[in-house]
Design an enzyme around this catalytic site. Sequence first.
Site, short mmCIF file in Angstrom:
data_model
loop_
_atom_site.label_atom_id
_atom_site.label_comp_id
_atom_site.label_asym_id
_atom_site.label_seq_id
_atom_site.Cartn_x
_atom_site.Cartn_y
_atom_site.Cartn_z
N ARG A 111 0.80 -0.58 0.06
CA ARG A 111 0.17 0.45 -0.07
C ARG A 111 0.89 1.45 0.16
NH1 ARG A 111 -5.06 -0.52 1.35
NH2 ARG A 111 -4.50 -2.08 2.62
N TYR A 112 2.07 1.06 0.44
CA TYR A 112 2.95 2.39 1.25
C TYR A 112 4.49 2.22 -0.28
CZ TYR A 112 0.55 2.68 5.09
OH TYR A 112 -0.34 2.82 6.26
N ARG A 115 7.02 0.27 1.44
CA ARG A 115 6.84 -0.74 2.88
C ARG A 115 5.81 -2.08 2.59
NH1 ARG A 115 4.29 3.12 6.96
NH2 ARG A 115 4.57 3.97 5.03
N CYS A 124 -2.92 -19.63 12.75
CA CYS A 124 -2.67 -19.43 13.70
C CYS A 124 -2.66 -19.91 14.88
CB CYS A 124 -3.82 -18.74 13.82
SG CYS A 124 -3.05 -16.53 12.86
N CYS A 128 -7.89 -15.70 16.91
CA CYS A 128 -8.66 -14.75 17.65
C CYS A 128 -10.06 -14.19 17.09
CB CYS A 128 -7.57 -13.04 17.43
SG CYS A 128 -6.10 -13.24 18.32
N CYS A 131 -10.26 -11.22 14.99
CA CYS A 131 -9.45 -11.02 13.33
C CYS A 131 -9.97 -10.77 13.02
CB CYS A 131 -8.43 -12.65 13.48
SG CYS A 131 -7.48 -12.57 12.21
N ARG A 133 -8.26 -10.21 9.49
CA ARG A 133 -7.96 -11.02 8.28
C ARG A 133 -8.49 -13.10 8.57
NH1 ARG A 133 -1.43 -10.07 8.15
NH2 ARG A 133 -2.06 -7.86 6.96
N ASP A 295 -10.91 -3.12 13.27
CA ASP A 295 -11.70 -2.50 11.32
C ASP A 295 -12.69 -2.70 11.41
OD1 ASP A 295 -9.16 -1.30 10.42
OD2 ASP A 295 -8.45 -3.88 11.26
N ASP A 332 -7.78 2.26 9.94
CA ASP A 332 -8.17 2.03 9.24
C ASP A 332 -8.66 1.96 8.21
OD1 ASP A 332 -5.21 1.59 7.52
OD2 ASP A 332 -5.08 -0.25 9.67
N LYS A 339 -3.44 3.53 7.07
CA LYS A 339 -3.56 4.01 8.20
C LYS A 339 -3.85 5.30 9.08
CE LYS A 339 -0.79 -0.34 10.39
NZ LYS A 339 -0.91 0.19 8.83
#
Length: 380
Positions: A111-112, A115, A124, A128, A131, A133, A295, A332, A339
């Site tokens: 996105r940048y 990075r 995982c 969670c 989450c 994602r 999110d 986000d 962000k």
Amino acid sequence: MKKVAESPASPARGAGPARWQDQLRAAYRSLDALRALWPGLRPTPAMREAERRFPLAVTPYYASLVRRPDASDPIFAQCVPAAGELLAAPWASRDPLAEVPFSPLPRLVRRYPDRAVLLACDACACRCRHCFRKRVSARGGPAVSDAELAEVARFLRANPSIDDVLVSGGDPLLLPDARVAAILAALRSVPSVRVVRFATRLPATLPMRFTRALVRLLRPARGGPAVFASVHFNHPRELTPLATEACARLVDAGIPVQSQTVLLRGVNDDPDTMEALCRGLYHRRVRPYYLFQTDLAEGIEHLRTPLATGLAIMERLRARLSGPAIPNFCLDPPGEGGKIELSPDYVVERRPGATLLRNGGGGRFLYPDPVPCPAPPDGV
Ligand SMILES: *Cc1c(COP(=O)(O)O)cnc(C)c1O
């Protein structure tokens, strides 16, 4: 010489096996399995539907941090399916950060300009409930292959403005040591990559993963890219002796550790809890880095707080904590925005020639603009 145990320390009684591989093998993967641990647990039909939509996984270690097996417990609320996951918010998305359209390669999100995120695996240790994602963890696909790593390295070599690669997933440190080594080797083979950040929740959910062998492998080589760990602690109760040891091993190896905390309703959305968490992290040489607003992802609406909650918490942290113990509060926005940082507004009023400010303690201060004066002469 004193014999050094391979795992940081023995887990507390009831926390399950000492070896991380055995923890994964013994993980609870259904509500019925959890009933063996907590006989008082009464899964409702809505909880069972939530479990069907968003499968569950909890390590015995993380389950042992639960004190009351119901949704009022901050550890339970993070790992056990809840009826609230079925809430259909109109904005809830499978891919709230628009990562899929920003993927130049299947494993890479960019996105940048400087990075990129490498999604190394889907799995995982704990799933969670908050989450963002879930589209990845639900996929259950294979870990990044050697061919894919070669492709990633090729892309990074062709895009030398990317100097920082975040390795995420899933949890990349759940991979066997040899796979972690292969990822590092691929990234180290690109001279323009100066920083590698591993995003991992394992210090909180599977701290025995941080064996001396893994930490030795992660340790940055002189002249090579810096290595950071972006960990994820949400509650002071997660800062156990084992978690403390895992973080200490990383920091001692020259790997700065920073925490990305998610603000969660009923888990850590009060100033006392957040202050205790940030203070506890700071004492352990873990820098509170981000406090994320939850999110707009599917299945997590019940854990989301109003923005005002996070802003009030930030004001309290600013008034009470040392500067390095204060995270950046970010959200986000849906889609590709990247962000956005939020902070309490200390400007009460802008007046001609002065600004009226307030501090966290309720004081007010009139701060004057500079007295008009000639421009400085050249060369000053
Ligand atoms: C969060 C994020 C990053 C890293 O952001 P930092 O502010 O540098 O930690 C990079 N890429 C994507 C796509 C992200 O969502």
